[in-house]
Write a protein that holds these residues in place. Structure first.
Motif, PDB file in Angstrom:
ATOM      1  N   ASN A  77      30.406  29.433 -23.780  1.00 55.16           N
ATOM      2  CA  ASN A  77      30.448  30.987 -23.276  1.00 55.16           C
ATOM      3  C   ASN A  77      31.222  30.775 -22.422  1.00 55.16           C
ATOM      4  O   ASN A  77      31.119  31.798 -20.934  1.00 55.16           O
ATOM      5  CB  ASN A  77      29.045  30.839 -22.571  1.00 55.16           C
ATOM      6  N   GLY A  78      31.843  30.122 -22.421  1.00 52.77           N
ATOM      7  CA  GLY A  78      33.728  30.393 -20.862  1.00 52.77           C
ATOM      8  C   GLY A  78      34.186  32.251 -20.695  1.00 52.77           C
ATOM      9  O   GLY A  78      33.889  32.101 -21.899  1.00 52.77           O
ATOM     10  N   SER A  79      33.880  31.603 -19.904  1.00 52.04           N
ATOM     11  CA  SER A  79      34.241  33.162 -18.880  1.00 52.04           C
ATOM     12  C   SER A  79      33.263  34.186 -18.863  1.00 52.04           C
ATOM     13  O   SER A  79      33.208  35.415 -18.324  1.00 52.04           O
ATOM     14  CB  SER A  79      35.442  33.591 -19.670  1.00 52.04           C
ATOM     15  N   LEU A  80      31.695  34.148 -19.765  1.00 53.37           N
ATOM     16  CA  LEU A  80      31.044  35.548 -19.752  1.00 53.37           C
ATOM     17  C   LEU A  80      29.882  34.722 -18.685  1.00 53.37           C
ATOM     18  O   LEU A  80      29.443  33.524 -17.662  1.00 53.37           O
ATOM     19  CB  LEU A  80      30.443  34.958 -21.626  1.00 53.37           C
ATOM     20  N   PRO A  81      29.225  35.936 -18.647  1.00 55.68           N
ATOM     21  CA  PRO A  81      27.710  35.766 -17.239  1.00 55.68           C
ATOM     22  C   PRO A  81      27.240  34.739 -17.742  1.00 55.68           C
ATOM     23  O   PRO A  81      26.671  33.831 -16.513  1.00 55.68           O
ATOM     24  CB  PRO A  81      27.306  36.547 -17.307  1.00 55.68           C
ATOM     25  N   THR A  82      26.796  34.430 -19.023  1.00 58.32           N
ATOM     26  CA  THR A  82      26.088  33.190 -19.786  1.00 58.32           C
ATOM     27  C   THR A  82      26.592  31.835 -19.438  1.00 58.32           C
ATOM     28  O   THR A  82      26.492  31.316 -20.319  1.00 58.32           O
ATOM     29  CB  THR A  82      25.330  33.383 -20.622  1.00 58.32           C
ATOM     30  N   GLN A  83      28.132  31.538 -18.692  1.00 59.35           N
ATOM     31  CA  GLN A  83      29.008  30.025 -19.073  1.00 59.35           C
ATOM     32  C   GLN A  83      28.027  29.096 -18.107  1.00 59.35           C
ATOM     33  O   GLN A  83      27.474  29.645 -17.593  1.00 59.35           O
ATOM     34  CB  GLN A  83      30.271  30.453 -17.946  1.00 59.35           C
ATOM     35  N   ARG A  84      27.650  28.226 -18.715  1.00 59.67           N
ATOM     36  CA  ARG A  84      27.471  26.682 -18.743  1.00 59.67           C
ATOM     37  C   ARG A  84      28.254  25.626 -18.187  1.00 59.67           C
ATOM     38  O   ARG A  84      29.393  25.839 -19.320  1.00 59.67           O
ATOM     39  CB  ARG A  84      25.795  26.433 -18.830  1.00 59.67           C
ATOM     40  N   THR A  85      29.005  24.994 -17.466  1.00 58.79           N
ATOM     41  CA  THR A  85      28.917  23.341 -17.783  1.00 58.79           C
ATOM     42  C   THR A  85      28.920  23.063 -16.956  1.00 58.79           C
ATOM     43  O   THR A  85      28.466  22.046 -16.168  1.00 58.79           O
ATOM     44  CB  THR A  85      30.674  24.243 -16.360  1.00 58.79           C
ATOM     45  N   TRP A  94      26.048  25.379 -13.291  1.00 60.75           N
ATOM     46  CA  TRP A  94      26.391  23.990 -12.796  1.00 60.75           C
ATOM     47  C   TRP A  94      25.598  22.813 -13.463  1.00 60.75           C
ATOM     48  O   TRP A  94      24.646  22.863 -13.231  1.00 60.75           O
ATOM     49  CB  TRP A  94      27.317  23.307 -11.737  1.00 60.75           C
ATOM     50  N   LEU A  95      26.476  22.301 -14.176  1.00 57.55           N
ATOM     51  CA  LEU A  95      24.699  21.338 -15.424  1.00 57.55           C
ATOM     52  C   LEU A  95      25.409  19.129 -15.376  1.00 57.55           C
ATOM     53  O   LEU A  95      25.239  19.385 -15.752  1.00 57.55           O
ATOM     54  CB  LEU A  95      24.690  21.439 -16.858  1.00 57.55           C
ATOM     55  N   GLY A  96      26.532  19.839 -13.908  1.00 58.71           N
ATOM     56  CA  GLY A  96      27.406  18.590 -14.123  1.00 58.71           C
ATOM     57  C   GLY A  96      26.876  17.377 -13.883  1.00 58.71           C
ATOM     58  O   GLY A  96      25.611  17.142 -12.651  1.00 58.71           O
ATOM     59  N   ALA A  97      27.021  16.177 -14.288  1.00 60.28           N
ATOM     60  CA  ALA A  97      26.069  14.893 -14.150  1.00 60.28           C
ATOM     61  C   ALA A  97      27.372  14.107 -12.968  1.00 60.28           C
ATOM     62  O   ALA A  97      27.119  13.217 -12.047  1.00 60.28           O
ATOM     63  CB  ALA A  97      25.787  14.118 -14.951  1.00 60.28           C
ATOM     64  N   LEU A  98      28.413  14.911 -12.989  1.00 55.36           N
ATOM     65  CA  LEU A  98      29.133  14.854 -11.864  1.00 55.36           C
ATOM     66  C   LEU A  98      29.158  15.576 -10.547  1.00 55.36           C
ATOM     67  O   LEU A  98      28.572  16.307 -10.165  1.00 55.36           O
ATOM     68  CB  LEU A  98      30.587  14.191 -12.489  1.00 55.36           C
ATOM     69  N   PRO A  99      29.148  14.931  -9.626  1.00 57.73           N
ATOM     70  CA  PRO A  99      28.685  15.753  -8.079  1.00 57.73           C
ATOM     71  C   PRO A  99      29.783  16.718  -7.986  1.00 57.73           C
ATOM     72  O   PRO A  99      30.849  17.247  -8.511  1.00 57.73           O
ATOM     73  CB  PRO A  99      29.973  15.015  -7.003  1.00 57.73           C
ATOM     74  N   ARG A 100      29.075  17.701  -7.337  1.00 60.81           N
ATOM     75  CA  ARG A 100      29.678  18.988  -6.566  1.00 60.81           C
ATOM     76  C   ARG A 100      30.667  18.931  -5.905  1.00 60.81           C
ATOM     77  O   ARG A 100      30.518  19.863  -5.932  1.00 60.81           O
ATOM     78  CB  ARG A 100      28.274  20.021  -6.563  1.00 60.81           C
ATOM     79  N   HIS A 101      31.187  18.317  -4.917  1.00 58.03           N
ATOM     80  CA  HIS A 101      31.268  18.112  -3.949  1.00 58.03           C
ATOM     81  C   HIS A 101      32.460  17.370  -3.995  1.00 58.03           C
ATOM     82  O   HIS A 101      33.441  17.303  -4.794  1.00 58.03           O
ATOM     83  CB  HIS A 101      30.823  17.388  -2.628  1.00 58.03           C
ATOM     84  N   GLY A 102      33.328  16.805  -2.814  1.00 57.26           N
ATOM     85  CA  GLY A 102      35.200  16.636  -3.228  1.00 57.26           C
ATOM     86  C   GLY A 102      35.251  15.414  -3.518  1.00 57.26           C
ATOM     87  O   GLY A 102      36.098  14.683  -3.284  1.00 57.26           O
ATOM     88  N   ALA A 103      33.671  14.318  -3.784  1.00 54.37           N
ATOM     89  CA  ALA A 103      33.582  12.928  -3.799  1.00 54.37           C
ATOM     90  C   ALA A 103      34.917  12.019  -4.704  1.00 54.37           C
ATOM     91  O   ALA A 103      35.792  11.352  -4.502  1.00 54.37           O
ATOM     92  CB  ALA A 103      32.825  12.695  -3.952  1.00 54.37           C
ATOM     93  N   VAL A 104      34.474  12.938  -6.131  1.00 53.67           N
ATOM     94  CA  VAL A 104      35.269  12.893  -7.132  1.00 53.67           C
ATOM     95  C   VAL A 104      36.458  12.748  -7.012  1.00 53.67           C
ATOM     96  O   VAL A 104      37.799  12.129  -7.116  1.00 53.67           O
ATOM     97  CB  VAL A 104      34.842  13.296  -8.493  1.00 53.67           C
ATOM     98  N   ALA A 105      37.207  13.996  -6.959  1.00 54.95           N
ATOM     99  CA  ALA A 105      38.363  14.193  -6.597  1.00 54.95           C
ATOM    100  C   ALA A 105      39.574  13.617  -5.733  1.00 54.95           C
ATOM    101  O   ALA A 105      40.275  13.079  -5.681  1.00 54.95           O
ATOM    102  CB  ALA A 105      38.764  16.411  -5.728  1.00 54.95           C
ATOM    103  N   ALA A 106      38.717  13.229  -4.572  1.00 58.21           N
ATOM    104  CA  ALA A 106      38.987  12.142  -3.449  1.00 58.21           C
ATOM    105  C   ALA A 106      39.135  10.846  -3.979  1.00 58.21           C
ATOM    106  O   ALA A 106      40.610  10.456  -3.385  1.00 58.21           O
ATOM    107  CB  ALA A 106      38.010  12.210  -2.409  1.00 58.21           C
TER     108      ALA A 106
END
Length: 479
Positions: free
Chosen positions: A412-420, A461-473
């Motif tokens: 449901n991208g861009s909608l209030p019900t979006q989940r990632t 947000w349903l990520g199994a990846l971290p929410r913080h900057g560790a992955v980007a770093a």
């Protein structure tokens, strides 16, 4: 009514602006557009006004305000920062029966400058009588979005041929029908797509006939975007407000449909209850039926008509049957879902290309070049692939894509019900099942998907990846 609406012809007429700041520059620019001979008086000028003076486009009177500056002027605008000086300018102007505007001070003004929508020669002016100019400007923005930019060209053309139109259609009813045709028929449509010569030819041909031509139907293939009504283009909004009939897909959100003209006929041509679909042949038949009946038809599609939307097929069909048509692009799901999930589709360190892939049926999956899709440093975007996540994962792993390749699955991208949902390729089917991801959902796969953890900003947000900057770093360090 406290104010008398008036449109002034200032062509070659002298107007005085007192003040040399940014406000005076804006007022002077507007007066110059109206053809006025502008004199600006002030001790110093901002760069924009200095440049106009150097170009000879305005007359500059340097120094403190003098009463004789108003001699011979039609209008006076006081745009100084000193209220005592503005009071003096207004008092002297009123004594000489000048029309005076004191910026942001309606009590001192004998005329006010409205918020203007310019489709010259069409002008729409909005005034709050000085009570709330900011609200007047906001109202102007709303009306601006509804008025086609081609209206100006249409009015200029009608103005040039006005005498011939009146001579051909002496009866008022006939003349009204002709002007209706001019606005709703092929002339306006051709001007809208930047074909002024062809538009004028259509007008000349119509004037050679005794009766006003019948209004022909037309079709606009309109992209509704991903669902958020705020992502509609201005042209799409205008098309919805002009439509007699709207044929819309299931994925077009109710909020988008609410923006349509209230009395337009709305026909759902997407998936129905029980898994029944409206065939493409049936959609073609409906488009032809309503266009041939003289209706303005909007074929409203989720996303963009030309990205997995069969817009190309419908355009070809309409052209074959001589139906006037245009295409209004929309924001496709790949762009919207990526943006709303904080995933850049390209990145100079991690992805130099993007591939848009449809995965709505087994046949489409079997025709893909999986060895090419499995290459690193590219972003894959799978449309309509929720039911095929097992197949997609198996094929990519079998052709060499790394099991730890990041993904972002956006429902449901861009909608209030979006989940990632974010994770790694090997766990994709299991994670999607655990979180009960349902269509419509878009899969973004590649190194850039890891950035969703740091950049996600909309929806759940349903990520199994971290929410913080560790992955980007880590990605940055690896680069």
């Amino acid at each position: 009514m406290q104010l008398y609406p008036l449109f002034a012809d200032l062509t070659d007429r002298p107007v005085l602006v007192v003040g040399g700041g940014d406000v005076a520059a804006r007022k002077s620019a507007m007066l110059l557009r109206a053809g006025a001979k502008v004199t600006v008086g002030a001790p110093v000028l901002v760069p924009e006004l200095r440049e106009l003076a150097q170009q000879g486009r305005i007359i500059y009177r340097a120094g403190a305000y003098q009463s004789d500056w108003q001699d011979g002027m039609w209008l006076v605008v006081a745009a100084t920062r000193s209220r005592p000086l503005n009071i003096r300018i207004a008092t002297e102007g009123h004594a000489q029966q000048r029309l005076v505007n004191v910026v942001d001070d309606p009590a001192l003004s004998s005329f006010q400058v409205p918020a203007v929508i310019d489709r010259s020669p069409l002008l729409v002016a909005i005034s709050s009588s000085g009570a709330a100019p900011v609200l007047a400007r906001r109202l102007r923005e709303r009306i601006e979005s509804l008025l086609d930019p081609a209206l100006g060209s249409l009015l200029q053309l009608a103005q040039r041929y006005r005498a011939r139109i009146r001579a051909r259609h002496t009866d008022l009813a006939s003349r009204r029908r002709f002007y209706d045709w001019l606005h709703d028929g092929p002339v306006h449509a051709l001007l809208r797509v930047s074909q002024p010569t062809h538009a004028e030819q259509q007008l000349v041909t119509a004037l050679s006939r005794r009766e006003a031509p019948n209004i022909q139907g037309s079709v606009a293939l309109v992209g509704a975007g991903p669902g958020d009504p705020g992502l509609l283009t201005l042209r799409a909004l205008r098309a919805l407000n002009e439509a007699d009939v709207i044929l819309h897909d299931e994925l077009v959100s109710p909020e988008v449909l609410d923006l349509a003209r209230r009395d337009a006929i709305q026909i759902a041509v997407g998936k129905r209850g029980g898994g029944i679909h409206t065939s493409q042949q049936s959609i073609h038949a409906l488009l032809l039926e309503h266009a041939q009946a003289g209706h303005r038809v909007v074929r409203l599609k989720g996303g963009d008509p030309f990205v997995f939307g069969r817009g190309g097929e419908e355009l070809a069909f309409l052209r074959e049957h001589g139906i006037a048509c245009e295409v209004v692009p929309g924001i496709t799901a790949a762009l919207a879902c990526a943006a709303y999930s904080g995933v850049p589709l390209t990145h100079r360190d991690h992805a130099q290309s993007v591939r848009l892939v449809t995965a709505h049926c087994q046949h489409s999956l079997n025709t893909l070049d999986w060895s090419e899709l499995a290459r690193e440093h590219q972003t894959l975007v799978f449309y309509m692939g929720v039911s095929k996540l097992d197949d997609i994962t198996r094929q990519l792993l079998a052709h060499g894509r790394a099991p730890d390749t990041p993904f972002a699955l956006i429902e449901n991208g861009s909608l209030p019900t979006q989940r990632t949902l974010a994770g790694t390729l090997a766990a994709l089917p299991v994670l999607a099942a655990q979180h009960a991801i349902q269509a419509p959902a878009l899969l973004i796969l590649g190194e850039v998907a890891a950035l969703a953890g740091a950049s996600h900003w909309h929806g759940e947000w349903l990520g199994a990846l971290p929410r913080h900057g560790a992955v980007a770093a880590n990605l940055a360090n690896a680069a």
